[in-house]
Design a protein around this motif. Structure first.
Motif, PDB file in Angstrom:
ATOM      1  N   PRO A   1      -4.453  12.874  -4.078  1.00 20.47           N
ATOM      2  CA  PRO A   1      -5.840  11.904  -4.870  1.00 20.47           C
ATOM      3  C   PRO A   1      -5.790  12.579  -6.357  1.00 20.47           C
ATOM      4  CG  PRO A   1      -5.806  13.619  -2.775  1.00 20.47           C
ATOM      5  CD  PRO A   1      -4.866  13.936  -3.108  1.00 20.47           C
TER       6      PRO A   1
ATOM      7  N   LYS B   1      -6.551  -2.336  -5.913  1.00 17.55           N
ATOM      8  CA  LYS B   1      -7.015  -1.111  -5.746  1.00 17.55           C
ATOM      9  C   LYS B   1      -6.718   0.935  -5.650  1.00 17.55           C
ATOM     10  CE  LYS B   1      -9.698  -4.405  -2.382  1.00 17.55           C
ATOM     11  NZ  LYS B   1      -9.723  -5.250  -1.287  1.00 17.55           N
ATOM     12  N   ASN B   2      -6.698   1.399  -6.540  1.00 16.93           N
ATOM     13  CA  ASN B   2      -6.712   2.312  -6.259  1.00 16.93           C
ATOM     14  C   ASN B   2      -7.938   3.066  -5.847  1.00 16.93           C
ATOM     15  OD1 ASN B   2      -5.706   4.857  -7.228  1.00 16.93           O
ATOM     16  ND2 ASN B   2      -6.118   4.497  -9.754  1.00 16.93           N
ATOM     17  N   ARG B   3      -7.470   3.749  -4.595  1.00 22.33           N
ATOM     18  CA  ARG B   3      -7.955   4.479  -3.918  1.00 22.33           C
ATOM     19  C   ARG B   3      -7.943   5.959  -3.619  1.00 22.33           C
ATOM     20  NH1 ARG B   3      -7.386   0.235  -0.223  1.00 22.33           N
ATOM     21  NH2 ARG B   3      -8.721  -1.075  -0.320  1.00 22.33           N
ATOM     22  N   GLU B   4      -8.571   7.200  -3.300  1.00 14.99           N
ATOM     23  CA  GLU B   4      -8.356   8.325  -3.967  1.00 14.99           C
ATOM     24  C   GLU B   4      -7.154   8.639  -2.954  1.00 14.99           C
ATOM     25  OE1 GLU B   4     -10.323  13.175  -2.367  1.00 14.99           O
ATOM     26  OE2 GLU B   4     -11.162  10.501  -1.935  1.00 14.99           O
ATOM     27  N   ASN B   5      -6.874   8.639  -1.884  1.00 15.97           N
ATOM     28  CA  ASN B   5      -5.364   8.867  -1.347  1.00 15.97           C
ATOM     29  C   ASN B   5      -4.438   7.580  -1.333  1.00 15.97           C
ATOM     30  OD1 ASN B   5      -6.087  11.162  -0.843  1.00 15.97           O
ATOM     31  ND2 ASN B   5      -7.874  10.929   0.810  1.00 15.97           N
ATOM     32  N   GLU B   6      -4.428   5.949  -1.671  1.00 19.92           N
ATOM     33  CA  GLU B   6      -3.909   5.101  -1.490  1.00 19.92           C
ATOM     34  C   GLU B   6      -4.253   4.223  -2.810  1.00 19.92           C
ATOM     35  OE1 GLU B   6      -4.576   3.356   2.022  1.00 19.92           O
ATOM     36  OE2 GLU B   6      -5.927   1.983   1.381  1.00 19.92           O
ATOM     37  N   PHE B   7      -2.730   3.625  -2.927  1.00 16.34           N
ATOM     38  CA  PHE B   7      -2.900   2.449  -4.129  1.00 16.34           C
ATOM     39  C   PHE B   7      -2.562   1.312  -3.620  1.00 16.34           C
ATOM     40  CE2 PHE B   7      -0.974  -0.281  -7.557  1.00 16.34           C
ATOM     41  CZ  PHE B   7      -2.343   0.117  -9.109  1.00 16.34           C
ATOM     42  N   GLU B   8      -3.259   0.007  -3.325  1.00 11.64           N
ATOM     43  CA  GLU B   8      -3.317  -1.049  -3.065  1.00 11.64           C
ATOM     44  C   GLU B   8      -2.991  -2.292  -3.874  1.00 11.64           C
ATOM     45  OE1 GLU B   8      -5.060  -3.589   0.701  1.00 11.64           O
ATOM     46  OE2 GLU B   8      -5.791  -1.991   0.002  1.00 11.64           O
TER      47      GLU B   8
ATOM     48  N   LYS C   1       1.060  -1.308  -0.446  1.00  8.79           N
ATOM     49  CA  LYS C   1       0.127   0.110   0.154  1.00  8.79           C
ATOM     50  C   LYS C   1       0.646   1.428  -0.146  1.00  8.79           C
ATOM     51  CE  LYS C   1      -3.655  -2.165   3.364  1.00  8.79           C
ATOM     52  NZ  LYS C   1      -4.036  -1.198   4.508  1.00  8.79           N
TER      53      LYS C   1
END
Length: 195
Positions: free
Chosen positions: A148, A178-185, A143
């Motif tokens: 953003p 998973k590509n989220r607004e404040n993190e990539f995992e 992670k």
């Protein structure tokens, strides 16, 4: 069929190695431009990584301990560039004796966390890496923080390449991105080859 598979794997690895090397050289370039006192240490660490890529990556599988050492060395190299802005947490919960893995299989995920997360972020940044092995099953999670508005594609050459290697070597793997607004995992689960 086996010969065709090995030929494709060699081709994929031949793409991964220069991709990784160019990204690392780019980091060295930035250290040198800043006249950083960390530049000699970075060059020494890079030479160790290159030695690994030239002499260790020709085998079909390597001990998982070597891949873990490579990740640790790469993290230390990245830390030289970011000073106190970077928080890295790398945890290994595994009995690694007799466990083998295809070379440079985990490294591209770690490299992406720094290249697309840390290098494109301002302010404090973080990367969390967790590796567990239980009953011959490896679970690997990376992670990283990201701004953003950072465009983070899972279709770049590095991830496409590693996805294809996983399909060929570990067809029953699980890979979640998973590509989220404040993190990539990323999350990876594979069955390892045992001696």
């Amino acid at each position: 069929m086996e010969e065709k598979l090995q030929s494709e794997l060699k081709f994929l690895r031949s793409q991964t190695n220069p991709h990784f090397l160019f990204n690392t050289l780019n980091n060295l370039y930035h250290l040198a431009r800043k006249n950083s006192s960390n530049t000699p240490d970075a060059i020494l660490k890079l030479s160790g990584l290159m030695r690994f890529m030239l002499y260790e990556c020709t085998a079909t599988t390597i001990p998982i301990s070597k891949e873990i050492d490579l990740i640790r060395d790469y993290i230390e190299l990245e830390k030289l560039q970011y000073d106190n802005r970077l928080t890295v947490d790398f945890k290994v919960d595994a009995t690694i004796e007799n466990q083998k893995i295809a070379p440079l299989l985990l490294m591209p995920f770690v490299e992406n966390a720094f290249k697309h997360g840390a290098s494109e972020s301002t302010g404090n940044i973080w990367v969390y890496i967790y590796l567990t092995i239980k009953n011959g099953v490896l679970e690997f999670s990376v992670k990283n923080s990201k701004d953003p508005d950072t465009q983070y594609s899972d279709e770049g050459i590095g991830l496409k390449n590693i996805k294809r290697q996983l399909d060929l070597i570990y067809p029953n793997h699980i890979l979640e991105i998973k590509n989220r607004e404040n993190e990539f995992e990323i999350y990876l689960k594979i069955e390892l080859v045992q001696n």
